[in-house]
Structure formats: C-alpha cells, structure tokens
Design a protein around this motif. Sequence first.
Motif, PDB file in Angstrom:
ATOM      1  N   ARG A  13       0.757  -1.381  -0.042  1.00  0.00           N
ATOM      2  CA  ARG A  13       0.147   0.036  -0.074  1.00  0.00           C
ATOM      3  C   ARG A  13       0.719   1.171   0.150  1.00  0.00           C
ATOM      4  O   ARG A  13       0.606   2.167  -0.698  1.00  0.00           O
ATOM      5  N   HIS A  14       1.681   1.326   0.935  1.00  0.00           N
ATOM      6  CA  HIS A  14       2.413   2.608   0.818  1.00  0.00           C
ATOM      7  C   HIS A  14       4.103   2.369   1.015  1.00  0.00           C
ATOM      8  O   HIS A  14       4.679   1.650   1.749  1.00  0.00           O
ATOM      9  N   HIS A  22       5.468  10.188   6.294  1.00  0.00           N
ATOM     10  CA  HIS A  22       4.291  10.240   7.051  1.00  0.00           C
ATOM     11  C   HIS A  22       4.747  10.312   8.605  1.00  0.00           C
ATOM     12  O   HIS A  22       3.996  11.061   9.360  1.00  0.00           O
ATOM     13  N   PHE A  79       0.699  11.638  -2.716  1.00  0.00           N
ATOM     14  CA  PHE A  79      -0.663  11.336  -2.919  1.00  0.00           C
ATOM     15  C   PHE A  79      -1.595  12.047  -3.643  1.00  0.00           C
ATOM     16  O   PHE A  79      -2.862  11.470  -3.918  1.00  0.00           O
ATOM     17  N   GLN A 117     -10.972  10.573   3.407  1.00  0.00           N
ATOM     18  CA  GLN A 117      -9.348  10.555   3.540  1.00  0.00           C
ATOM     19  C   GLN A 117      -8.959  11.841   2.581  1.00  0.00           C
ATOM     20  O   GLN A 117      -7.837  12.416   2.932  1.00  0.00           O
ATOM     21  N   HIS A 173      -8.602  12.167  12.174  1.00  0.00           N
ATOM     22  CA  HIS A 173      -7.765  11.024  11.543  1.00  0.00           C
ATOM     23  C   HIS A 173      -7.276  10.027  12.404  1.00  0.00           C
ATOM     24  O   HIS A 173      -7.466   8.922  11.833  1.00  0.00           O
TER      25      HIS A 173
HETATM   26  C1  HEM Z   1      -0.014   9.283  15.599  1.00  0.00           C
HETATM   27  C2  HEM Z   1      -0.270  10.074  14.277  1.00  0.00           C
HETATM   28  C3  HEM Z   1      -0.990   9.322  12.884  1.00  0.00           C
HETATM   29  C4  HEM Z   1      -1.132   8.132  12.873  1.00  0.00           C
HETATM   30  C5  HEM Z   1      -1.226   6.796  13.863  1.00  0.00           C
HETATM   31  C6  HEM Z   1      -1.522   8.067  11.472  1.00  0.00           C
HETATM   32  C7  HEM Z   1      -1.957   7.096  10.918  1.00  0.00           C
HETATM   33  C8  HEM Z   1      -2.170   6.841   9.438  1.00  0.00           C
HETATM   34  C9  HEM Z   1      -2.516   5.628   8.589  1.00  0.00           C
HETATM   35  C10 HEM Z   1      -2.559   4.276   9.280  1.00  0.00           C
HETATM   36  C11 HEM Z   1      -2.646   6.145   7.453  1.00  0.00           C
HETATM   37  C12 HEM Z   1      -2.920   5.194   6.188  1.00  0.00           C
HETATM   38  C13 HEM Z   1      -4.197   5.238   5.900  1.00  0.00           C
HETATM   39  C14 HEM Z   1      -4.319   4.085   4.582  1.00  0.00           C
HETATM   40  O1  HEM Z   1      -3.472   3.684   4.033  1.00  0.00           O
HETATM   41  O2  HEM Z   1      -5.723   4.149   3.951  1.00  0.00           O
HETATM   42  C15 HEM Z   1      -2.559   7.497   7.360  1.00  0.00           C
HETATM   43  C16 HEM Z   1      -2.652   8.201   6.101  1.00  0.00           C
HETATM   44  C17 HEM Z   1      -2.433   9.467   6.140  1.00  0.00           C
HETATM   45  N1  HEM Z   1      -2.025  10.366   7.024  1.00  0.00           N
HETATM   46 FE1  HEM Z   1      -1.701   9.841   9.068  1.00  0.00          FE
HETATM   47  N2  HEM Z   1      -1.420   9.197  10.931  1.00  0.00           N
HETATM   48  C18 HEM Z   1      -0.899   9.918  12.104  1.00  0.00           C
HETATM   49  C19 HEM Z   1      -0.678  11.533  11.906  1.00  0.00           C
HETATM   50  C20 HEM Z   1      -0.785  12.163  10.914  1.00  0.00           C
HETATM   51  C21 HEM Z   1      -0.410  13.556  10.619  1.00  0.00           C
HETATM   52  C22 HEM Z   1      -0.191  14.399  11.668  1.00  0.00           C
HETATM   53  C23 HEM Z   1      -0.725  13.858   9.316  1.00  0.00           C
HETATM   54  C24 HEM Z   1      -0.398  15.283   8.389  1.00  0.00           C
HETATM   55  C25 HEM Z   1       0.084  16.107   8.769  1.00  0.00           C
HETATM   56  C26 HEM Z   1      -1.047  12.818   8.512  1.00  0.00           C
HETATM   57  C27 HEM Z   1      -1.453  12.757   7.328  1.00  0.00           C
HETATM   58  C28 HEM Z   1      -1.809  11.548   6.744  1.00  0.00           C
HETATM   59  C29 HEM Z   1      -2.495  11.693   5.238  1.00  0.00           C
HETATM   60  C30 HEM Z   1      -2.590  12.928   4.381  1.00  0.00           C
HETATM   61  C31 HEM Z   1      -2.622  10.503   5.029  1.00  0.00           C
HETATM   62  C32 HEM Z   1      -3.251   9.813   3.563  1.00  0.00           C
HETATM   63  C33 HEM Z   1      -4.967  10.103   3.457  1.00  0.00           C
HETATM   64  C34 HEM Z   1      -5.521   9.707   4.509  1.00  0.00           C
HETATM   65  O3  HEM Z   1      -5.362   8.561   4.674  1.00  0.00           O
HETATM   66  O4  HEM Z   1      -6.347  10.540   5.262  1.00  0.00           O
HETATM   67  N3  HEM Z   1      -1.108  11.665   9.583  1.00  0.00           N
HETATM   68  N4  HEM Z   1      -2.377   7.958   8.549  1.00  0.00           N
END
Ligand code: HEM
Length: 213
Positions: A13-14, A22, A79, A117, A173
């Motif tokens: 996936r990533h 990330h 993305f 997302q 999120h």
């Molecule tokens: C502890 C903090 C975080 C966790 C556990 C986390 C977890 C994840 C996971 C598991 C995905 C994959 C989703 C998928 O493949 O369907 C993801 C996607 C993403 N994350 Fe995070 N994330 C965190 C913090 C952040 C932060 C702070 C940002 C932005 C500043 C961010 C931006 C994104 C974006 C843009 C994606 C792709 C689109 C989406 O899934 O909404 N993440 N995140």
Amino acid sequence: MPADSSGASTVKRHPLDVRVAHWVAAVSFILLGLSGLGLFTPGLFFLTALFGGGETARWLHPWLGLALALSYLVLFIRFIGSCLWAQEDTTWMSHLSDAMSGREEKLPEIGKFNPGQKLYFWGMALLIVVLLVTGVVIWQAYFSTLTTIETQRMAVLIHSIAAVLAILGFIVHIHMVTWEPGTLRAMINGTVTGGWAWKHHRKWLRQVTGTKH
Ligand code: HEM
C-alpha cells in the motif's frame, strides 16, 4: 498475492519513502501541537516543560513547523494523484450515514483513498500552507522587521485558528485509523490484507491486482 505470517494475502500500500515522510509529519505535528499549545495560553504553559522550558519551546516550534511542511510536501507529491475527486466519491458522500455505520455493501467501490481521507489530505495541505505563511510572519527571531505589528497581530490570529482546525482534523484522523482495523499496518510495514482492501478500497484492489471481478 503474497501472504503474511497469519496466512492472509497481502497487498502493498505505501512504499518506504511515503511511510518515513508520514511518520516525520506525525511526530513533528504532535510536538508542534504540544509546544504551540504551551505558548498559546498561560493555562497550558506547563506543556513547555516537555521541551525544557518556554525559551526552548519558542525557538524549537518554528523549526518543527518547517519539518512538518517539508515532510507534508513529500506526502502531497506522492498522494495527490490518488486524492483527486472521483465520480464515485460524490455518491459515497451522499451515503455518508451508511459509511459511518459500516454498511459498506451500500457504497460504491472506492479507489486508494475514500472521500473522507481525501478531504483530510486537502484540508491539511491548505492548513499547513496557512500555518507556514503566518508562522514565518510571526517568526520574531528572523522576520520581525519585514512586516508591521498589525500584520503580525492578524497573522497570530489566523495561525491560532488554523492550528485549532488542524488539531481537530488530526483527532478525526486518529479516530478513523483506529475505527478501521487493519489500517495502521499500511503505514508501519506498508501492506494491508487482501480482505481489508476488498472491504474498504475495492476499486484500488482491482487496479493493483489487475482483476475485474
Ligand atoms: C500518531 C499519528 C498518526 C497516525 C497513527 C496516522 C496513521 C495513518 C495511517 C494508518 C494512514 C494510512 C491510511 C490508509 O492507507 O488508508 C494514514 C494516512 C495519512 N496520514 Fe496519518 N497518521 C498520523 C498522523 C498524521 C499527521 C499528523 C498527518 C498530517 C500532518 C497525517 C497525514 C496523513 C495523510 C495525508 C494520509 C493519507 C490520506 C488519509 O489517509 O487521510 N497523518 N495515517
């Protein structure tokens, strides 16, 4: 399809560069939130102790902001192709209550990212640009002489509002990630199970495996 240690089929996936960017974004965002809230109001000043005091929190905060902006730029480039709005996204949004209740059989097949997302992706991109621009305006150590006090006051206000929105978005999120079991591994080892992909992102699964049925 390859299988993991439990015997479940897996789908990539990533890739590593996306996962590293990330987690740099995630860690810098959390530290930014803690240091920023500590500087925001006397009631939360105690948070600056996590950074060794107010002085350290103050100089560190803008550098963490640059780390977030740069790491998010990598995510943005990687993305954007998967986060453009598709026709089925509008249908999906009109069935939001089915999506929230887990009745995915009533939803159209969805690509790599679902509309929620995608909105998070675009919302964060916008907020990070606003935070970066207003943050530079109020970065006293280097740029205080470039703008008027009135501009800086306006920048502080906009910076604070954008930060609150970004923190709220971040909470959603995290909630969504914990709500869809099997998602976190996508950002840890870069794979998901075939079953997860079939359930949540069937159109994407068909694309990566080249299957129609
Ligand atoms: C502890 C903090 C975080 C966790 C556990 C986390 C977890 C994840 C996971 C598991 C995905 C994959 C989703 C998928 O493949 O369907 C993801 C996607 C993403 N994350 Fe995070 N994330 C965190 C913090 C952040 C932060 C702070 C940002 C932005 C500043 C961010 C931006 C994104 C974006 C843009 C994606 C792709 C689109 C989406 O899934 O909404 N993440 N995140």
